[in-house]
Design an enzyme around this catalytic site. Structure first.
Site, PDB file in Angstrom:
ATOM      1  N   GLY A  12      46.843 -63.861  21.433  1.00 23.51           N
ATOM      2  CA  GLY A  12      47.101 -64.946  20.382  1.00 23.51           C
ATOM      3  C   GLY A  12      48.143 -65.823  20.901  1.00 23.51           C
ATOM      4  N   ARG A  85      26.148 -61.392  29.712  1.00 20.31           N
ATOM      5  CA  ARG A  85      24.806 -61.374  28.975  1.00 20.31           C
ATOM      6  C   ARG A  85      23.733 -60.898  29.863  1.00 20.31           C
ATOM      7  NH1 ARG A  85      22.856 -62.467  23.900  1.00 20.31           N
ATOM      8  NH2 ARG A  85      24.737 -63.626  23.322  1.00 20.31           N
ATOM      9  N   ASP A 118      51.073 -57.331  24.466  1.00 18.87           N
ATOM     10  CA  ASP A 118      50.837 -55.828  25.264  1.00 18.87           C
ATOM     11  C   ASP A 118      49.577 -56.057  25.827  1.00 18.87           C
ATOM     12  OD1 ASP A 118      49.765 -56.173  22.416  1.00 18.87           O
ATOM     13  OD2 ASP A 118      49.367 -53.912  22.522  1.00 18.87           O
ATOM     14  N   THR A 140      54.987 -62.607  21.286  1.00 20.19           N
ATOM     15  CA  THR A 140      54.245 -62.198  20.131  1.00 20.19           C
ATOM     16  C   THR A 140      55.177 -62.429  18.553  1.00 20.19           C
ATOM     17  OG1 THR A 140      53.298 -60.490  18.676  1.00 20.19           O
ATOM     18  CG2 THR A 140      54.723 -59.780  20.460  1.00 20.19           C
ATOM     19  N   ASP A 142      54.671 -60.800  16.347  1.00 22.23           N
ATOM     20  CA  ASP A 142      54.916 -59.635  15.651  1.00 22.23           C
ATOM     21  C   ASP A 142      56.198 -58.887  16.228  1.00 22.23           C
ATOM     22  OD1 ASP A 142      52.266 -59.998  14.644  1.00 22.23           O
ATOM     23  OD2 ASP A 142      51.259 -58.657  16.390  1.00 22.23           O
ATOM     24  N   ASP A 144      56.692 -56.516  18.443  1.00 18.59           N
ATOM     25  CA  ASP A 144      56.580 -55.413  18.396  1.00 18.59           C
ATOM     26  C   ASP A 144      56.371 -54.846  19.987  1.00 18.59           C
ATOM     27  OD1 ASP A 144      54.253 -56.469  19.201  1.00 18.59           O
ATOM     28  OD2 ASP A 144      52.868 -55.543  18.231  1.00 18.59           O
ATOM     29  N   ARG A 186      50.268 -56.695  12.683  1.00 17.44           N
ATOM     30  CA  ARG A 186      49.354 -55.840  13.311  1.00 17.44           C
ATOM     31  C   ARG A 186      50.062 -54.339  12.618  1.00 17.44           C
ATOM     32  NH1 ARG A 186      47.804 -56.139  19.283  1.00 17.44           N
ATOM     33  NH2 ARG A 186      49.767 -55.936  19.734  1.00 17.44           N
ATOM     34  N   GLU A 237      49.967 -56.628   6.796  1.00 15.18           N
ATOM     35  CA  GLU A 237      48.532 -56.347   6.946  1.00 15.18           C
ATOM     36  C   GLU A 237      48.143 -55.120   7.495  1.00 15.18           C
ATOM     37  OE1 GLU A 237      47.184 -59.218   9.852  1.00 15.18           O
ATOM     38  OE2 GLU A 237      48.408 -58.444  11.621  1.00 15.18           O
TER      39      GLU A 237
HETATM   40  O1  F6P Z   1      49.436 -60.299  17.179  1.00 17.77           O
HETATM   41  C1  F6P Z   1      49.668 -61.325  16.669  1.00 17.77           C
HETATM   42  C2  F6P Z   1      48.714 -61.638  15.500  1.00 17.77           C
HETATM   43  O2  F6P Z   1      49.303 -62.714  14.580  1.00 17.77           O
HETATM   44  C3  F6P Z   1      48.844 -60.553  14.583  1.00 17.77           C
HETATM   45  O3  F6P Z   1      50.010 -60.412  13.477  1.00 17.77           O
HETATM   46  C4  F6P Z   1      47.437 -60.434  13.914  1.00 17.77           C
HETATM   47  O4  F6P Z   1      47.120 -59.387  13.335  1.00 17.77           O
HETATM   48  C5  F6P Z   1      46.564 -60.898  14.808  1.00 17.77           C
HETATM   49  O5  F6P Z   1      47.147 -61.708  15.728  1.00 17.77           O
HETATM   50  C6  F6P Z   1      45.415 -61.783  14.275  1.00 17.77           C
HETATM   51  O6  F6P Z   1      44.526 -62.067  15.481  1.00 17.77           O
HETATM   52  P1  F6P Z   1      43.530 -63.422  15.434  1.00 17.77           P
HETATM   53  O7  F6P Z   1      44.133 -64.714  15.836  1.00 17.77           O
HETATM   54  O8  F6P Z   1      42.601 -63.077  16.437  1.00 17.77           O
HETATM   55  O9  F6P Z   1      42.967 -63.523  14.026  1.00 17.77           O
END
Ligand code: F6P
Length: 360
Positions: A12, A85, A118, A140, A142, A144, A186, A237
């Site tokens: 992301g 596919r 990660d 990230t 997060d 994390d 996450r 979340e």
């Molecule tokens: O890892 C970053 C993050 O924004 C998380 O906090 C969240 O759970 C996830 O990516 C959301 O991912 P997506 O953009 O695929 O919805």
């Protein structure tokens, strides 16, 4: 010797990725006289024969404050599990790692810088085992990744989430409401914990501390008895009740990680049924990932990008840039993929408890 290096942004996006790209381009050009090309759409860009983007200092110079990533990112791009596919219409997962290695050779790349979380580091590590020359940059919102004290993107997300909580506080006060704010993160509670403390929450629910909703209700009731007519609850979340599971919008499968989300509504409904209070829920979502990076994130991203070029010069393949204290160091990618979580018994949670915040 002149080198040609590639850069990609995997997973992301996070505010600060463009600042990394800019720092890589400028450092490679100014300090080493190297050429840089951008790989589009993460590792997928090395699989589909996609053309690369020539990144000159002129192209990169105004990227510093721009959110997102000019290279595009794919949250689900994994060269070891490429969705393919078949003729009969069915889909299978194929290991396409050797195609990536071939493409790196075709592009005449001396090295690749992979900015990601990660998942990106796990894929990069396996490609290094197959002979790829890759240096990682941690990213990230997060925060994390255990190998680095902090990742860029986190500060911007924190500012966004705290501003949201500040805004919810004023309307909560007017209407005497309980406001529940669901934030990202996450399986780690860093965004929730820091937002909750910075925005004056009364309860913070994080994945590291499964919660009992009765504790949250008792806290809000006690506040009501002191005359306080509103309350703020921040929910990560990934948080879940002691006797329950995480809430997913879409459950994961071998190819895709599940999409967490919705626990804020369950918490809101549970509070509404145990208290005499109006409750409103805000799910902040991808607002946390968007927009301009904060100056702190631009600074960190720039340091990371520049350091990554120096690690390429030192041939630190399979290593990732990390911040330890005030120093930038190269850590092995196997360290980088370990997840950093909030210590439920640590100083930060204890401090929050001493402020009167409950964790459920
Ligand atoms: O890892 C970053 C993050 O924004 C998380 O906090 C969240 O759970 C996830 O990516 C959301 O991912 P997506 O953009 O695929 O919805």
């Amino acid at each position: 010797m002149t080198k040609r290096i590639g850069i990609l942004t995997g997973g992301g996006d996070a505010p600060g990725l463009n600042a990394v790209i800019r720092a890589v381009v400028l450092t490679a050009h100014n300090a080493f006289g190297w050429e840089v090309v951008g790989i589009r759409q993460g590792f997928d860009g090395l699989l589909n024969g996609m053309p690369v983007m020539k990144l000159t200092p002129n192209v990169a110079h105004d990227m510093l404050a721009r959110g997102g990533t000019v290279l595009g990112a794919v949250n689900r791009g994994n060269p070891f599990m490429r969705r393919t596919r078949l003729e009969d219409g069915s889909e299978v997962l194929v290991d396409a790692a050797h195609e990536v290695i071939t493409r790196l050779h075709e592009l005449n790349l001396d090295a690749l810088i992979a900015a990601g979380g990660d998942g990106t580091m796990a894929a990069a590590m396996r490609l290094v085992d197959l002979g790829a020359r890759i240096v990682g940059v941690p990213k990230t919102i997060d925060n994390d990744l255990s190998a680095t004290d902090i990742t860029f993107g986190f500060d911007t997300a924190l500012v966004t989430a705290t501003e949201a909580l500040d805004k919810l506080q004023t309307t909560a006060e007017s209407h005497h409401r309980v406001m529940v704010l669901e934030v990202m993160g996450r399986d780690s509670g860093w965004i929730a914990l820091t937002t909750g403390v910075a925005g004056g929450a009364d309860a913070i629910l994080i994945p590291e501390l499964p919660f009992d909703i009765a504790v949250v209700c008792n806290k809000i009731r006690a506040l009501q008895e002191t005359g306080r007519r509103y309350s703020l609850v921040v929910v990560a979340e990934g948080a879940h009740p002691i006797d329950g599971e995480q809430e997913f919008i879409i459950k994961g499968d071998p190819m895709y990680q599940g999409r967490l989300g919705g626990i804020g509504y369950l918490v809101g409904n549970a509070i509404a049924s145990c208290l005499d209070a109006e409750v409103r829920v805000t799910r902040l979502g991808h607002v946390q990932r968007g927009g301009q990076p904060t100056p702190r994130d631009r600074w960190l991203a720039t340091r990371f990008g520049s350091a990554a070029v120096h690690f390429v010069a030192q041939e630190r393949w399979g290593h990732m840039v990390a911040l330890h204290g005030t120093q930038l160091i190269a850590v092995p990618m196997e360290e980088a993929v370990k997840i950093k979580r909030v210590n439920p018994d640590g100083e930060m949670v204890r401090m929050a408890r001493h402020l009167g915040i409950v964790f459920g």
